[in-house]
Scaffold this motif. Sequence first.
Motif, PDB file in Angstrom:
ATOM      1  N   PHE A   1       0.744  -1.173  -0.064  1.00 29.70           N
ATOM      2  CA  PHE A   1       0.015  -0.072   0.008  1.00 29.70           C
ATOM      3  C   PHE A   1       0.921   1.435   0.015  1.00 29.70           C
ATOM      4  O   PHE A   1       0.653   2.203  -0.750  1.00 29.70           O
ATOM      5  N   VAL A   2       1.989   1.080   0.752  1.00 29.29           N
ATOM      6  CA  VAL A   2       2.820   2.335   0.889  1.00 29.29           C
ATOM      7  C   VAL A   2       3.581   2.489  -0.407  1.00 29.29           C
ATOM      8  O   VAL A   2       3.609   3.622  -1.190  1.00 29.29           O
ATOM      9  N   ILE A   3       3.935   1.602  -1.296  1.00 32.37           N
ATOM     10  CA  ILE A   3       4.472   1.532  -2.527  1.00 32.37           C
ATOM     11  C   ILE A   3       3.313   1.951  -3.638  1.00 32.37           C
ATOM     12  O   ILE A   3       3.516   3.077  -4.380  1.00 32.37           O
ATOM     13  N   TYR A   4       2.207   1.642  -3.467  1.00 31.55           N
ATOM     14  CA  TYR A   4       1.298   2.162  -4.262  1.00 31.55           C
ATOM     15  C   TYR A   4       0.957   3.646  -4.065  1.00 31.55           C
ATOM     16  O   TYR A   4       0.765   4.388  -5.016  1.00 31.55           O
ATOM     17  N   GLU A   5       0.691   3.885  -2.875  1.00 26.42           N
ATOM     18  CA  GLU A   5       0.477   5.600  -2.330  1.00 26.42           C
ATOM     19  C   GLU A   5       1.598   6.370  -2.833  1.00 26.42           C
ATOM     20  O   GLU A   5       1.507   7.618  -3.276  1.00 26.42           O
ATOM     21  N   ALA A   6       2.891   5.938  -2.702  1.00 25.50           N
ATOM     22  CA  ALA A   6       3.900   6.795  -2.926  1.00 25.50           C
ATOM     23  C   ALA A   6       4.401   6.915  -4.558  1.00 25.50           C
ATOM     24  O   ALA A   6       4.915   8.087  -4.807  1.00 25.50           O
ATOM     25  N   PHE A   7       4.116   5.982  -5.363  1.00 24.33           N
ATOM     26  CA  PHE A   7       4.851   5.894  -6.519  1.00 24.33           C
ATOM     27  C   PHE A   7       3.566   5.958  -7.687  1.00 24.33           C
ATOM     28  O   PHE A   7       3.538   6.031  -8.918  1.00 24.33           O
ATOM     29  N   VAL A   8       2.434   5.278  -7.193  1.00 30.00           N
ATOM     30  CA  VAL A   8       1.102   5.277  -8.269  1.00 30.00           C
ATOM     31  C   VAL A   8       0.160   6.103  -8.183  1.00 30.00           C
ATOM     32  O   VAL A   8      -0.251   6.744  -9.215  1.00 30.00           O
ATOM     33  N   ASN A   9      -0.419   6.152  -7.121  1.00 29.26           N
ATOM     34  CA  ASN A   9      -1.631   7.213  -6.921  1.00 29.26           C
ATOM     35  C   ASN A   9      -0.898   8.370  -6.715  1.00 29.26           C
ATOM     36  O   ASN A   9      -0.536   9.172  -5.835  1.00 29.26           O
ATOM     37  N   LYS A  10      -1.490   9.301  -7.821  1.00 29.76           N
ATOM     38  CA  LYS A  10      -1.035  10.603  -8.092  1.00 29.76           C
ATOM     39  C   LYS A  10      -1.676  11.563  -7.119  1.00 29.76           C
ATOM     40  O   LYS A  10      -1.217  12.758  -7.029  1.00 29.76           O
ATOM     41  N   GLU A  11      -2.801  11.147  -6.683  1.00 29.64           N
ATOM     42  CA  GLU A  11      -3.772  12.022  -5.827  1.00 29.64           C
ATOM     43  C   GLU A  11      -3.674  11.512  -4.357  1.00 29.64           C
ATOM     44  O   GLU A  11      -4.790  11.756  -3.588  1.00 29.64           O
ATOM     45  N   SER A  12      -2.678  10.932  -3.802  1.00 26.58           N
ATOM     46  CA  SER A  12      -2.629  10.208  -2.833  1.00 26.58           C
ATOM     47  C   SER A  12      -2.522  11.304  -1.650  1.00 26.58           C
ATOM     48  O   SER A  12      -2.049  12.419  -1.647  1.00 26.58           O
ATOM     49  N   PHE A  13      -3.532  11.026  -0.444  1.00 28.71           N
ATOM     50  CA  PHE A  13      -3.480  11.732   0.770  1.00 28.71           C
ATOM     51  C   PHE A  13      -2.275  12.156   1.279  1.00 28.71           C
ATOM     52  O   PHE A  13      -1.804  13.324   1.969  1.00 28.71           O
ATOM     53  N   TRP A  14      -1.209  11.012   1.065  1.00 29.52           N
ATOM     54  CA  TRP A  14      -0.180  10.890   1.848  1.00 29.52           C
ATOM     55  C   TRP A  14       1.157  11.686   0.849  1.00 29.52           C
ATOM     56  O   TRP A  14       2.209  11.650   1.250  1.00 29.52           O
ATOM     57  N   LYS A  15       0.802  12.147  -0.376  1.00 27.91           N
ATOM     58  CA  LYS A  15       1.469  12.649  -1.159  1.00 27.91           C
ATOM     59  C   LYS A  15       2.673  13.606  -0.595  1.00 27.91           C
ATOM     60  O   LYS A  15       3.958  13.421  -1.049  1.00 27.91           O
ATOM     61  N   SER A  16       2.169  14.641   0.152  1.00 25.77           N
ATOM     62  CA  SER A  16       3.300  15.536   0.581  1.00 25.77           C
ATOM     63  C   SER A  16       4.213  15.013   1.797  1.00 25.77           C
ATOM     64  O   SER A  16       5.181  15.383   1.548  1.00 25.77           O
ATOM     65  N   TYR A  17       3.583  14.195   2.385  1.00 21.86           N
ATOM     66  CA  TYR A  17       4.320  13.495   3.199  1.00 21.86           C
ATOM     67  C   TYR A  17       5.641  12.704   2.418  1.00 21.86           C
ATOM     68  O   TYR A  17       6.791  12.666   2.763  1.00 21.86           O
ATOM     69  N   PHE A  18       5.183  11.830   1.381  1.00 20.13           N
ATOM     70  CA  PHE A  18       6.189  11.109   0.847  1.00 20.13           C
ATOM     71  C   PHE A  18       7.232  11.927   0.150  1.00 20.13           C
ATOM     72  O   PHE A  18       8.245  11.754   0.037  1.00 20.13           O
ATOM     73  N   GLU A  19       6.698  13.042  -0.247  1.00 16.90           N
ATOM     74  CA  GLU A  19       7.631  14.037  -0.962  1.00 16.90           C
ATOM     75  C   GLU A  19       8.578  14.815   0.041  1.00 16.90           C
ATOM     76  O   GLU A  19       9.666  15.251  -0.600  1.00 16.90           O
ATOM     77  N   SER A  20       8.261  14.727   1.212  1.00 21.59           N
ATOM     78  CA  SER A  20       9.048  15.476   2.233  1.00 21.59           C
ATOM     79  C   SER A  20      10.216  14.374   2.625  1.00 21.59           C
ATOM     80  O   SER A  20      11.085  14.748   3.374  1.00 21.59           O
ATOM     81  N   LEU A  21      10.060  13.088   2.381  1.00 26.57           N
ATOM     82  CA  LEU A  21      11.199  12.280   2.817  1.00 26.57           C
ATOM     83  C   LEU A  21      12.548  12.338   2.024  1.00 26.57           C
ATOM     84  O   LEU A  21      12.116  12.646   0.702  1.00 26.57           O
ATOM     85  N   PRO A  22      13.730  12.136   2.552  1.00 27.05           N
ATOM     86  CA  PRO A  22      15.009  12.050   1.673  1.00 27.05           C
ATOM     87  C   PRO A  22      14.944  11.078   0.702  1.00 27.05           C
ATOM     88  O   PRO A  22      14.350   9.939   0.983  1.00 27.05           O
ATOM     89  N   PRO A  23      15.421  11.370  -0.239  1.00 32.27           N
ATOM     90  CA  PRO A  23      15.569  10.369  -1.461  1.00 32.27           C
ATOM     91  C   PRO A  23      16.403   9.000  -1.060  1.00 32.27           C
ATOM     92  O   PRO A  23      16.267   7.905  -1.488  1.00 32.27           O
ATOM     93  N   THR A  24      17.332   9.213  -0.174  1.00 37.53           N
ATOM     94  CA  THR A  24      18.256   8.301   0.404  1.00 37.53           C
ATOM     95  C   THR A  24      18.247   8.341   1.754  1.00 37.53           C
ATOM     96  O   THR A  24      18.182   9.344   2.220  1.00 37.53           O
ATOM     97  N   PHE A  25      18.591   7.307   2.538  1.00 35.86           N
ATOM     98  CA  PHE A  25      18.723   7.136   3.781  1.00 35.86           C
ATOM     99  C   PHE A  25      19.754   6.330   4.349  1.00 35.86           C
ATOM    100  O   PHE A  25      19.740   4.933   4.066  1.00 35.86           O
ATOM    101  N   ASP A  26      21.127   6.947   4.915  1.00 31.98           N
ATOM    102  CA  ASP A  26      22.063   6.044   5.126  1.00 31.98           C
ATOM    103  C   ASP A  26      21.867   5.501   6.933  1.00 31.98           C
ATOM    104  O   ASP A  26      21.446   6.228   7.598  1.00 31.98           O
ATOM    105  N   THR A  27      22.170   4.033   6.861  1.00 28.87           N
ATOM    106  CA  THR A  27      22.137   3.485   8.095  1.00 28.87           C
ATOM    107  C   THR A  27      23.194   2.581   8.197  1.00 28.87           C
ATOM    108  O   THR A  27      23.452   1.962   7.234  1.00 28.87           O
ATOM    109  N   SER A  28      23.638   2.503   9.145  1.00 27.64           N
ATOM    110  CA  SER A  28      24.771   1.373   9.567  1.00 27.64           C
ATOM    111  C   SER A  28      24.274  -0.059   9.187  1.00 27.64           C
ATOM    112  O   SER A  28      25.161  -1.026   9.095  1.00 27.64           O
ATOM    113  N   LEU A  29      23.176  -0.306   9.149  1.00 27.40           N
ATOM    114  CA  LEU A  29      22.741  -1.577   8.609  1.00 27.40           C
ATOM    115  C   LEU A  29      23.049  -2.020   7.245  1.00 27.40           C
ATOM    116  O   LEU A  29      22.987  -3.366   6.932  1.00 27.40           O
ATOM    117  N   PHE A  30      23.348  -1.210   6.414  1.00 30.29           N
ATOM    118  CA  PHE A  30      23.776  -1.131   5.013  1.00 30.29           C
ATOM    119  C   PHE A  30      25.151  -1.259   4.975  1.00 30.29           C
ATOM    120  O   PHE A  30      25.571  -1.052   3.465  1.00 30.29           O
TER     121      PHE A  30
END
Length: 83
Positions: free
Chosen positions: A34-63
């Motif tokens: 659902f998050v994938i659908y809302e973030a990348f497919v649904n152009k009218e997503s209620f959460w669109k502005s939230y997803f757009e505010s997230l950084p494009p990459t996220f560095d963590t020691s797990l990787f």
Amino acid sequence: SLLLNAEKAYLSPKVGKIFQEIEGLDDEAVLLLFVIYEAFVNKESFWKSYFESLPPTFDTSLFFDVGGILELDGTILIDETIR
């Protein structure tokens, strides 16, 4: 509620029925899809502005590669990373 959860995914008019029909999907998988659908497919997503505010990459020691993890030796992060 503003919470993005599996219940909202099942109630979605666009994809909820699909999630209900696929056998073996647990709530975690439904939420992920659902998050994938809302973030990348649904152009009218209620959460669109939230997803757009997230950084494009996220560095963590797990990787980190082995060399990066070895550089954490002597820090409190080493225990958290290798757990």
